[in-house]
Design a protein around this motif. Sequence first.
Motif, PDB file in Angstrom:
ATOM      1  N   ASP A 222       0.841  -1.192   0.000  1.00  0.00           N
ATOM      2  CA  ASP A 222       0.000   0.000   0.000  1.00  0.00           C
ATOM      3  C   ASP A 222       0.881   1.249   0.000  1.00  0.00           C
ATOM      4  O   ASP A 222       1.961   1.256   0.601  1.00  0.00           O
ATOM      5  CB  ASP A 222      -0.897   0.000   1.238  1.00  0.00           C
ATOM      6  CG  ASP A 222      -1.907   1.139   1.201  1.00  0.00           C
ATOM      7  OD1 ASP A 222      -2.966   0.958   0.589  1.00  0.00           O
ATOM      8  OD2 ASP A 222      -1.617   2.208   1.791  1.00  0.00           O
ATOM      9  N   ARG A 223       0.411   2.303  -0.659  1.00  0.00           N
ATOM     10  CA  ARG A 223       1.220   3.527  -0.758  1.00  0.00           C
ATOM     11  C   ARG A 223       1.532   4.132   0.606  1.00  0.00           C
ATOM     12  O   ARG A 223       2.512   4.853   0.760  1.00  0.00           O
ATOM     13  CB  ARG A 223       0.496   4.572  -1.621  1.00  0.00           C
ATOM     14  CG  ARG A 223       0.497   4.243  -3.102  1.00  0.00           C
ATOM     15  CD  ARG A 223      -0.222   5.320  -3.895  1.00  0.00           C
ATOM     16  NE  ARG A 223       0.535   6.553  -3.982  1.00  0.00           N
ATOM     17  CZ  ARG A 223       1.407   6.839  -4.936  1.00  0.00           C
ATOM     18  NH1 ARG A 223       1.648   5.959  -5.898  1.00  0.00           N
ATOM     19  NH2 ARG A 223       2.022   7.999  -4.952  1.00  0.00           N
ATOM     20  N   LYS A 224       0.704   3.837   1.593  1.00  0.00           N
ATOM     21  CA  LYS A 224       0.930   4.381   2.930  1.00  0.00           C
ATOM     22  C   LYS A 224       1.798   3.466   3.791  1.00  0.00           C
ATOM     23  O   LYS A 224       2.164   3.840   4.911  1.00  0.00           O
ATOM     24  CB  LYS A 224      -0.409   4.636   3.617  1.00  0.00           C
ATOM     25  CG  LYS A 224      -1.244   5.713   2.942  1.00  0.00           C
ATOM     26  CD  LYS A 224      -2.558   5.947   3.677  1.00  0.00           C
ATOM     27  CE  LYS A 224      -3.384   7.034   2.981  1.00  0.00           C
ATOM     28  NZ  LYS A 224      -4.689   7.261   3.674  1.00  0.00           N
ATOM     29  N   ASP A 225       2.133   2.298   3.276  1.00  0.00           N
ATOM     30  CA  ASP A 225       2.991   1.370   4.024  1.00  0.00           C
ATOM     31  C   ASP A 225       4.390   1.964   4.117  1.00  0.00           C
ATOM     32  O   ASP A 225       4.984   2.346   3.095  1.00  0.00           O
ATOM     33  CB  ASP A 225       3.035   0.021   3.288  1.00  0.00           C
ATOM     34  CG  ASP A 225       3.721  -1.080   4.103  1.00  0.00           C
ATOM     35  OD1 ASP A 225       4.784  -0.792   4.707  1.00  0.00           O
ATOM     36  OD2 ASP A 225       3.210  -2.209   4.118  1.00  0.00           O
ATOM     37  N   PRO A 226       4.982   2.075   5.316  1.00  0.00           N
ATOM     38  CA  PRO A 226       6.316   2.670   5.461  1.00  0.00           C
ATOM     39  C   PRO A 226       7.415   1.905   4.725  1.00  0.00           C
ATOM     40  O   PRO A 226       8.493   2.447   4.471  1.00  0.00           O
ATOM     41  CB  PRO A 226       6.559   2.654   6.976  1.00  0.00           C
ATOM     42  CG  PRO A 226       5.602   1.631   7.517  1.00  0.00           C
ATOM     43  CD  PRO A 226       4.412   1.671   6.610  1.00  0.00           C
ATOM     44  N   ASN A 227       7.146   0.648   4.376  1.00  0.00           N
ATOM     45  CA  ASN A 227       8.130  -0.143   3.636  1.00  0.00           C
ATOM     46  C   ASN A 227       8.033   0.043   2.124  1.00  0.00           C
ATOM     47  O   ASN A 227       8.879  -0.452   1.384  1.00  0.00           O
ATOM     48  CB  ASN A 227       7.969  -1.629   3.974  1.00  0.00           C
ATOM     49  CG  ASN A 227       8.294  -1.925   5.425  1.00  0.00           C
ATOM     50  OD1 ASN A 227       9.322  -1.473   5.942  1.00  0.00           O
ATOM     51  ND2 ASN A 227       7.409  -2.663   6.097  1.00  0.00           N
ATOM     52  N   ARG A 228       7.001   0.739   1.667  1.00  0.00           N
ATOM     53  CA  ARG A 228       6.835   1.000   0.233  1.00  0.00           C
ATOM     54  C   ARG A 228       7.806   2.100  -0.184  1.00  0.00           C
ATOM     55  O   ARG A 228       7.855   3.172   0.430  1.00  0.00           O
ATOM     56  CB  ARG A 228       5.390   1.423  -0.044  1.00  0.00           C
ATOM     57  CG  ARG A 228       5.114   1.900  -1.474  1.00  0.00           C
ATOM     58  CD  ARG A 228       4.889   0.762  -2.423  1.00  0.00           C
ATOM     59  NE  ARG A 228       4.674   1.239  -3.779  1.00  0.00           N
ATOM     60  CZ  ARG A 228       3.468   1.463  -4.319  1.00  0.00           C
ATOM     61  NH1 ARG A 228       2.368   1.253  -3.608  1.00  0.00           N
ATOM     62  NH2 ARG A 228       3.365   1.878  -5.565  1.00  0.00           N
ATOM     63  N   ILE A 229       8.592   1.839  -1.207  1.00  0.00           N
ATOM     64  CA  ILE A 229       9.552   2.821  -1.710  1.00  0.00           C
ATOM     65  C   ILE A 229       8.938   3.557  -2.891  1.00  0.00           C
ATOM     66  O   ILE A 229       8.518   2.936  -3.869  1.00  0.00           O
ATOM     67  CB  ILE A 229      10.876   2.159  -2.153  1.00  0.00           C
ATOM     68  CG1 ILE A 229      11.454   1.308  -1.024  1.00  0.00           C
ATOM     69  CG2 ILE A 229      11.873   3.224  -2.594  1.00  0.00           C
ATOM     70  CD1 ILE A 229      11.818   2.071   0.214  1.00  0.00           C
ATOM     71  N   LEU A 230       8.873   4.880  -2.786  1.00  0.00           N
ATOM     72  CA  LEU A 230       8.304   5.713  -3.844  1.00  0.00           C
ATOM     73  C   LEU A 230       9.395   6.564  -4.490  1.00  0.00           C
ATOM     74  O   LEU A 230      10.495   6.715  -3.943  1.00  0.00           O
ATOM     75  CB  LEU A 230       7.209   6.605  -3.251  1.00  0.00           C
ATOM     76  CG  LEU A 230       5.973   5.865  -2.712  1.00  0.00           C
ATOM     77  CD1 LEU A 230       5.057   6.826  -1.964  1.00  0.00           C
ATOM     78  CD2 LEU A 230       5.223   5.174  -3.849  1.00  0.00           C
ATOM     79  N   PRO A 231       9.133   7.120  -5.673  1.00  0.00           N
ATOM     80  CA  PRO A 231      10.153   7.918  -6.363  1.00  0.00           C
ATOM     81  C   PRO A 231      10.706   9.054  -5.514  1.00  0.00           C
ATOM     82  O   PRO A 231       9.981   9.693  -4.753  1.00  0.00           O
ATOM     83  CB  PRO A 231       9.391   8.453  -7.581  1.00  0.00           C
ATOM     84  CG  PRO A 231       8.375   7.396  -7.863  1.00  0.00           C
ATOM     85  CD  PRO A 231       7.933   6.910  -6.509  1.00  0.00           C
ATOM     86  N   SER A 232      12.001   9.287  -5.670  1.00  0.00           N
ATOM     87  CA  SER A 232      12.729  10.284  -4.879  1.00  0.00           C
ATOM     88  C   SER A 232      13.997  10.653  -5.628  1.00  0.00           C
ATOM     89  O   SER A 232      14.242  10.184  -6.751  1.00  0.00           O
ATOM     90  CB  SER A 232      13.093   9.701  -3.513  1.00  0.00           C
ATOM     91  OG  SER A 232      14.026   8.624  -3.675  1.00  0.00           O
TER      92      SER A 232
END
Length: 497
Positions: A222-232
């Motif tokens: 899930d996008r709110k999961d702290p383990n999910r890596i999003l673009p940066s």
Amino acid sequence: MTSVRLTSKLTGNTIEFIDEIKASGGMKDIYFSPDKSYVVGFFRNKSDPNQLERLRDICTRYRENLFNQSGGDYWESAFRWPHDLVERNGTIGVVVPFYENAFFFAHGSKNGDFLKIKGREKEGKWFSSASNREKFLDPREKGTYLSHLQICLSIARAVRRMHMAGLAHSDLSYKNVLVDPTSGKACLIDIDGLVVPGKYHPDVVGTPDFIAPEVIKTQHLDRKDPNRILPSVKTDRHALAVLIYMYLFYRHPLRGRKVHDQSPQRDEELSMGERALFVEHPLDASNRVRPEDLRKQSLPWGDPKARPYSMAGPVLKKLFEEAFIDGLHNPAKRPSAATWENALVRTIDLIQPCSAKCDMGWYVFDNSKAPSCPHCGTPYKGKLPVLNLYSQRRKGSYHYDDHRLMIWDGQSLFPWHIRTSVTPNEHLKQAEKKRVGYFQKHNESWWLVNETVVGMRNLSEGTVIPIGGKVKLEDGINILLSPEDDGRMSLVQMSGA
């Protein structure tokens, strides 16, 4: 065609455009202004307060911080940055300057432009694939190896500036970069999705081929999961390395022969994500590309054995290893955009024209005693001088800068070669863009001609090289290129037979 006039949400100015969709992307439809000085891109989805706030900041605060600083004029051609907003039927439109003429095909495709791309924008995908280049492109559109290095430098410089401002592109790919191999120019587009850590989150995870492995590995969360890596910024660094590799070798650094799963979708997830492996990994050959698996149009560039990454020279070779070996699954070890920029500047200083005038035109000197063009195999005949550059750490004590200047007939000496305080970037003053000397071959001898430097000296003979004077380049001689405190000394080495 019907013309539409809307009032700007930022300035109150009238924004006019022709009511005809001229192009469509993943999220927007594009309309042209009557004079083609700008375009308006309308998002298909209804706007929300967070999106509107992000777009306002991009068009105002972030734009002003970029263009109203020292060197701001430089970025006018490096970015197509939104500068205004309009609203129509509940959707937001971003107003963006029209592309420069250089970024439209002048000749189109092969065989009388059978693809009908003449006049269309030069999306980077046409120039980053060996088969696309061979099958489709008019030779006049391909550029040279030097111009492709210059494209990479332009992209790295633009990404460095974004990252300095705390911004990430989030979808850096050949779809969002326009390039012109005939001039060496590049331009970043689709700026409206910029990511600001802790404030504006990414709208997309990126474009396949350029998404960082850790993003793919965690995309099921899930996008709110702290383990999910999003673009940066760190994932931008991966995309930047892939872009540079593809523009120099016309193939992907991770797409090899290794199969991880019988399901094509799962295999793609593993090969680009959790189990991603550099096709030229020196210690693991399991993802090597086999020439027999390639189409004829992809050769020789599609075969890493025929065109290895070491062809880009010793400086870039090291960074490719950091990006695709050390940093592939460890984002903290990926080279920054500023590191790539510096490496590309030094690599362009190692460029040598091919004496056979082959298709690529230029190649990078590999520090060998017997250099030859890796594109066509033509060896260099005769002596070839190289200037090793040194600078002072303390008065009178010079240390090697890990920077060499390859000499060719007509090569220029610039202020950034002779002084460490001058850097070839957006901050260059007009006077610093002019050469201070040049190199010339005459009767098999090589000479450096001093055009503007007061105090240049031949340290090996203890003689001044006056303005208008020259010094013969011979193995082992030392030349003080500038007497200033930030001035450099050079040691001449002779390569070739």
